[in-house]
Design an enzyme around this catalytic site. Structure first.
Site, PDB file in Angstrom:
ATOM      1  N   ARG A 164       0.811  -1.220   0.000  1.00 31.71           N
ATOM      2  CA  ARG A 164       0.000   0.000   0.000  1.00 31.71           C
ATOM      3  C   ARG A 164       0.848   1.276   0.000  1.00 31.71           C
ATOM      4  O   ARG A 164       0.470   2.293   0.588  1.00 31.71           O
ATOM      5  CB  ARG A 164      -0.953   0.007   1.208  1.00 31.71           C
ATOM      6  CG  ARG A 164      -1.908  -1.163   1.287  1.00 31.71           C
ATOM      7  CD  ARG A 164      -2.864  -1.208   0.095  1.00 31.71           C
ATOM      8  NE  ARG A 164      -3.807  -2.292   0.272  1.00 31.71           N
ATOM      9  CZ  ARG A 164      -3.600  -3.544  -0.128  1.00 31.71           C
ATOM     10  NH1 ARG A 164      -2.482  -3.849  -0.768  1.00 31.71           N
ATOM     11  NH2 ARG A 164      -4.503  -4.475   0.078  1.00 31.71           N
ATOM     12  N   SER A 237     -11.251  -1.567   2.741  1.00 33.03           N
ATOM     13  CA  SER A 237     -10.391  -1.823   3.894  1.00 33.03           C
ATOM     14  C   SER A 237      -9.885  -0.495   4.457  1.00 33.03           C
ATOM     15  O   SER A 237      -9.184   0.246   3.773  1.00 33.03           O
ATOM     16  CB  SER A 237      -9.206  -2.703   3.480  1.00 33.03           C
ATOM     17  OG  SER A 237      -9.660  -3.944   2.986  1.00 33.03           O
ATOM     18  N   GLU A 333      -5.346   2.922   6.168  1.00 29.50           N
ATOM     19  CA  GLU A 333      -4.968   2.895   4.751  1.00 29.50           C
ATOM     20  C   GLU A 333      -5.566   4.118   4.053  1.00 29.50           C
ATOM     21  O   GLU A 333      -5.024   4.611   3.063  1.00 29.50           O
ATOM     22  CB  GLU A 333      -5.504   1.609   4.123  1.00 29.50           C
ATOM     23  CG  GLU A 333      -5.194   1.411   2.680  1.00 29.50           C
ATOM     24  CD  GLU A 333      -5.694   0.068   2.155  1.00 29.50           C
ATOM     25  OE1 GLU A 333      -6.049   0.013   0.966  1.00 29.50           O
ATOM     26  OE2 GLU A 333      -5.758  -0.904   2.937  1.00 29.50           O
TER      27      GLU A 333
END
Length: 338
Positions: A164, A237, A333
């Site tokens: 990420r 997420s 995230e």
């Protein structure tokens, strides 16, 4: 180019937070961007490039310029007997690109089906799902510097891709605007079934499935676990899976022998954040306007009328509970915009 003032951003963030942008500019070409960069007022303003807002949490109205790409073309750059290289506009919806690849029998990104957002965001965020990451297919990222107008092409190895993360998330590279991305996709049937649900579905098949079958399966898995952001605002997420050293993992495993984990090449272990949150008893936890999704603890949802602050406060509470029970810090995230 389309310029709007005091633009409501509800449809440009998947949490559907009702904030506004002082200026909202949609551009349709690299030439549009170059024209903007030569504008003195543009240079003076705070600027943020967004796609579909699938990884953003707006905490307040945005004072400045929101840039939104409408560059959505696909161009074949080269082809061999084994692979094809495609240049894709940053404004193309990611899942439209995946559908295009599957339709043309180009292998490599089918596991990333149904991920919201645009192609440009995939190169910045290094999106990933079900054992695959965008960086495995990215070859080059085409950018323009918002201050100088410099055109720069980043080779994949220059992008410092990791979980990420990319170089474009680092402060010194924040002024590079992605306008196109080159992907190399395989013409030879090649699948990644390392993810458990895909292994169970296809691992024992005598014959290889079709790309369309794999895409349908991935979509079914996502729909079963994740809420549709058009129905219930969310960013997928919310937290990254934490990575711990071997000593900490062994200590945790003694206490939680059923703890799932993924071994990394450097000896560390990745632990699913959703499992940690679930073990804290937070799946389905609700405040007045925000909650932890009842089917997947990794997802925070807008239950209706939530502000960005409502979501951020819920996230802080979840982080605190995981830290108290496991001694592990989990990090969003999602990018907070204030």
């Amino acid at each position: 180019m389309d310029i709007q003032q005091n633009k409501l951003l509800t449809e440009y963030n998947t949490f559907h937070i009702a904030t506004t942008a002082q200026w909202f500019i949609s551009y349709h070409s690299l030439e549009d961007l170059q024209t903007l960069i030569r504008d003195e007022y543009f240079q003076e303003c705070r600027t943020l490039s967004i796609g579909e807002g699938s990884n953003l949490l707006f905490l307040a109205n945005f004072h400045g310029i929101i840039l939104h790409s409408e560059i959505n073309n696909i161009e074949e750059i080269s082809r061999t007997s084994e692979s094809v290289v495609l240049r894709v506009g940053a404004g193309m919806k990611w899942d439209d690109f995946v559908a295009y690849a599957v339709e043309h029998e180009y292998y490599g990104i089918e596991n990333l089906s149904l991920i919201p957002g645009q192609v440009g965001s995939s190169a910045i965020q290094n999106i990933g799902a079900y054992g695959s990451e965008a960086c495995q297919a990215i070859r080059r990222v085409h950018t323009i510097h918002r201050r100088t107008g410099e055109l720069r092409v980043f080779e994949c190895q220059e992008c410092n891709y990791s979980y990420r993360h990319s170089i474009f998330k680092e402060p010194e590279y924040a002024d590079y605007i992605v306008w196109a991305v080159d992907f190399e996709l395989s013409l030879i049937p090649t699948f990644n079934f390392t993810y458990r649900d895909l292994t169970e579905r296809f691992g024992s098949c005598a014959e290889k499935p079709s790309l369309a079958e794999v895409r349908r399966t991935v979509i079914d898995i996502r729909n079963a676990k994740l809420p549709d952001p058009n129905v219930m605002g969310n960013a997928g997420s919310f937290f990254m899976n934490p990575i711990v050293n071997c000593e900490m993992f062994e200590a945790l495993q003694k206490q939680y022998p059923d703890m799932p984990h993924y071994s990394l090449s450097d000896g560390r272990e990745k632990i699913p954040a959703g499992w940690l949150i679930d073990r804290c008893g937070l799946k389905g936890y609700r405040t007045e306007h925000a909650g932890v999704y009842e089917k997947q603890a990794l997802v925070l949802v807008n239950l209706g009328g939530a502000t960005g602050t409502d979501i951020a406060q819920l996230a802080e509470y979840v982080q605190e509970q995981v830290r108290i029970q496991f001694g592990i810090d989990i990090y969003p995230e999602v990018r907070y915009i204030s």
